[in-house]
Design an enzyme around this catalytic site. Structure first.
Site, PDB file in Angstrom:
ATOM      1  N   GLY A 419       0.829  -1.202   0.000  1.00 43.44           N
ATOM      2  CA  GLY A 419       0.000   0.000   0.000  1.00 43.44           C
ATOM      3  C   GLY A 419       0.858   1.245   0.000  1.00 43.44           C
ATOM      4  N   ASN A 420       0.400   2.253   0.729  1.00 42.34           N
ATOM      5  CA  ASN A 420       1.121   3.530   0.749  1.00 42.34           C
ATOM      6  C   ASN A 420       1.919   3.708   2.034  1.00 42.34           C
ATOM      7  OD1 ASN A 420      -0.558   4.994   2.831  1.00 42.34           O
ATOM      8  ND2 ASN A 420      -2.156   4.587   1.324  1.00 42.34           N
ATOM      9  N   VAL A 423      -0.007   4.484   5.604  1.00 44.06           N
ATOM     10  CA  VAL A 423      -0.508   3.301   6.308  1.00 44.06           C
ATOM     11  C   VAL A 423       0.655   2.378   6.672  1.00 44.06           C
ATOM     12  CG1 VAL A 423      -2.050   1.308   6.179  1.00 44.06           C
ATOM     13  CG2 VAL A 423      -2.727   3.492   5.154  1.00 44.06           C
ATOM     14  N   GLY A 424       1.688   2.355   5.829  1.00 42.43           N
ATOM     15  CA  GLY A 424       2.848   1.527   6.140  1.00 42.43           C
ATOM     16  C   GLY A 424       3.467   1.880   7.478  1.00 42.43           C
ATOM     17  N   GLU A 441       5.538  -3.258   1.113  1.00 43.34           N
ATOM     18  CA  GLU A 441       5.634  -3.033  -0.330  1.00 43.34           C
ATOM     19  C   GLU A 441       4.889  -1.739  -0.626  1.00 43.34           C
ATOM     20  OE1 GLU A 441       7.443  -4.497  -2.394  1.00 43.34           O
ATOM     21  OE2 GLU A 441       8.059  -6.278  -1.280  1.00 43.34           O
ATOM     22  N   CYS A 475       1.776   0.186  -8.790  1.00 42.59           N
ATOM     23  CA  CYS A 475       2.807   0.766  -7.926  1.00 42.59           C
ATOM     24  C   CYS A 475       4.134   0.948  -8.640  1.00 42.59           C
ATOM     25  CB  CYS A 475       2.990  -0.083  -6.666  1.00 42.59           C
ATOM     26  SG  CYS A 475       3.523  -1.770  -6.986  1.00 42.59           S
TER      27      CYS A 475
END
Length: 665
Positions: A419-420, A423-424, A441, A475
């Site tokens: 994700g982004n 949030v990571g 990732e 991505c």
């Protein structure tokens, strides 16, 4: 509250081989014990019979001898009395919708349960429940009811399932084998069941995917408790079930791992149409693109893993210093335990299941959290994974932020998030509380560098193909073009030509062109259209979530479109004077997930390899390095932590355990 459907025999007798009637009904222990266990667990129970007739009890099951003592017989009778109203006024099977229930349970009845073995309504319930992925439990003689199940094409849905039931040996031991018109075990085997016969009168349960079976009345309580765990949806309970599954050691043998991967392959091939339809609903993906980038990609990852797994898992010898000899040393890959995979919405099938391939191959249990922004694909995964994979080792939890937050409060042995970066960071902070390792990732602004002398027609085609597939929501898509020297102007025209070659003059009418995931992202992307001169595209329709493939020229490095990952079909061109300026431009920003370069200069390739840092570096193509199974895929810095694909997935989801063996003599 979980809702449970109890389907009970409505017959008052069954017919012996000589034509005489034998009094029957449900066996007291088989109904009362599961009913009590489900009730105490807080589940709501509905009892149903054929035609809604009162559910009869086999009076013989309430004798002291059958119940295991007078006190036990009285307890069973007392419990049945407490639910008498439900037993005397059950629902009608023909009016029951199995989709209204979270779990279906068939208590056993004395004899072959002939009424349920031929009841069409029961057969419909059994077939629908199995194919829904929800837990289905049957005990003792109740698997006879499975005989009525049929798919629309007439095939028996339980063929190939491992199961147990009241066996031929038990029928013979109680004197029923010669009197029965047919035996449950024989009928199930004839239809293709993988029947597991236990010793007579030995409690025994078998779990195969979402089918739970028990042999003889003594299995009732154990089976009910197993079903309660299987139906649990609270994060703590789901994780506990997966941890218990891992602790049994079931995931360690190579045979189990290969069997799960084979089942996952069957899922992707047999249910490909359903997944393709879901991907079309969620993202407007064409069948061609969805199969290639989601199903086909995952199958390639899976097949490569299966072909090499035994080799990857083999212990690796290590040299022992002279001071310790004689001794042997080796590195053994240990499974980590329970893995959480949090998947994104842009490739909601591939990016959920490719990590699952690695987690299962490494011998772990795994919990999958699909993206709520791709609801059709999420629902398909939640329904279909339990039909194919070991339910004690693989689980799906759907939901949005609250459900993800609740999951992150649990202790996992590895968390894999795609994700982004925002949030990571939340995922990493939650993992830190339990010292849980993470793979992140993420993404970032992946540049496509174009140098003078490159074939601009070929370059434009390859950039456009990588950028605009999945409507730019990839991505590793090229985020912007870094045009060196005088290439920018000539490249503009070639990109416009490449877009038309890919999608025609009206991409909105081209079934191969996808859609933006939702209106919020559509609004975000259209707000960027004024950040440069429009070369091609720009048309958009909010209601249809459509944004044409768009190229912007004369873009300032400080423009909003250059501040964050675009993640959509907008491609800015930024001009720089020379290679030195291009390398400085890249290095002044966060390390990208991928760096693409279009050049014929070996010197340029060497400099980019040595002087820049990125998750991946690709010359002459875009995106394609993901499809090379022996290359690691992952980011660096802001673009991610960790790597996977092929053997790198085994490394990620395993612990390399050092083993040193020094003889005592």
């Amino acid at each position: 509250m979980t809702s449970v459907l109890f389907v009970v025999t409505g017959a008052t007798h069954w017919t012996l081989a000589d034509g005489t009637a034998h009094p029957t009904g449900f066996w007291a222990e088989e109904l009362a014990e599961p009913h009590r266990i489900f009730t105490e667990a807080g589940h709501r129970i509905t009892i149903a019979t054929p035609d809604g007739v009162a559910a009869p009890v086999d009076r013989g099951s309430l004798s002291a001898a059958a119940a295991g003592g007078q006190q036990r017989a009285e307890e069973l009778a007392g419990y049945l009395e407490s639910i008498r109203e439900a037993l005397e006024h059950p629902a009608k099977l023909a009016e029951v919708d199995p989709d209204d229930y979270d779990l279906v349970f068939y208590p056993g009845g004395h004899g072959p349960m002939e009424d349920l073995a031929v009841d069409e309504a029961s057969g419909r319930i059994l077939t629908r429940t199995l194919e829904s992925g929800r837990p289905l439990g049957v005990v003792c003689h109740a698997p006879a009811a499975l005989l009525a199940a049929r798919r629309e094409d007439g095939s028996w849905p339980f063929a190939g399932y491992r199961m147990t039931a009241f066996s031929n040996a038990e029928e013979a031991a109680v004197g029923l084998a010669e009197k029965a018109r047919w035996l449950v075990q024989d009928r199930l085997v004839e239809l293709g069941a993988d029947f597991v016969e236990a010793a007579p009168f030995t409690p025994h349960t078998v779990v195969d995917r979402n089918l739970y079976t028990g042999q003889n009345p003594g299995s009732s309580a154990e089976l009910a408790r197993t079903l309660v765990r299987a139906a649990a949806t609270e994060p703590a309970a789901v994780v506990a079930r997966l941890r218990a599954g891992f602790d049994t050691g079931r995931t360690r043998p190579l045979a189990w791992r290969l069997a799960q991967l084979a089942a996952l392959r069957a899922l992707l091939t047999e249910q490909s149409d359903e997944f393709l339809a879901a991907l079309r609903t969620d993202l407007g993906k064409s069948e061609t693109e969805a199969y290639r980038s989601e199903i086909g990609f995952t199958l390639n990852e899976l097949d490569h893993t299966v072909a090499h797994l035994a080799q990857w898992l083999a212990p690796r010898p290590a040299a022992v210093p002279a001071a310790f000899r004689p001794a042997e040393a080796q590195v053994v890959r240990d499974p980590l335990g329970v893995v959480l995979v949090i998947a994104p919405w842009n490739y909601p099938l591939q990016l959920a299941l490719a990590p699952v391939v690695g987690a299962l191959a490494a011998g772990n249990t795994v919990l999958v959290k699909p993206s709520e922004l791709a609801p059709a694909t999420s629902a398909a995964l939640a329904r279909l994974l339990p039909r194919y994979l070991d339910r004690e080792a693989v689980a799906v939890v759907e939901g949005a932020v609250p459900e993800t937050t609740a999951l992150l409060e649990q202790r996992f042995d590895h968390i894999f998030y795609t994700g982004n970066g925002v949030v990571g960071r939340i995922v990493m902070a939650a993992a830190a509380k339990h010292l849980t390792p993470v793979t992140l990732e993420l993404g970032g602004k992946s540049p496509a560098l174009v140098e003078p002398g490159a074939d601009l027609a070929v370059t434009a085609q390859r950039i456009a193909r990588g950028k605009f597939q999945n409507a730019g929501q990839t991505c590793v898509a090229p985020d912007y073009v870094l045009a060196i020297g005088d290439t920018a102007t000539a490249l503009e025209a070639e990109l416009a030509t490449a877009v038309e070659a890919l999608y025609g003059q009206d991409p909105a009418a081209n079934p191969e062109y996808g859609r933006v995931v939702n209106e919020r992202h559509h609004d975000r992307l259209t707000a960027l259209l004024g950040d440069g001169r429009l070369v091609v595209g720009g048309e958009h329709d909010r209601a249809a979530r459509y944004l044409a493939p768009t190229v912007l020229a004369d873009v300032s490095p400080e423009a909003p479109v250059m501040r964050a990952e675009i993640f959509g079909p907008v491609l800015p061109i930024v001009a720089v004077p020379d290679l030195d300026a291009a390398i400085a431009f890249i290095n002044e920003r966060d390390k990208p997930l991928a760096l693409y370069a279009f050049t014929d200069s070996e010197s340029t390739k060497r400099r980019l390899t040595e002087e820049t840092s990125s998750g991946g570096l690709v010359f002459g193509l875009t995106v394609s390095h993901l499809a090379v199974p022996e290359l690691p895929f992952g980011g660096v810095g802001e673009s991610g932590i960790g790597r996977y694909h092929g053997e790198y997935s085994i490394e990620t989801f395993s612990h390399p355990k050092a083993v040193l063996d020094k003889p005592l003599s």
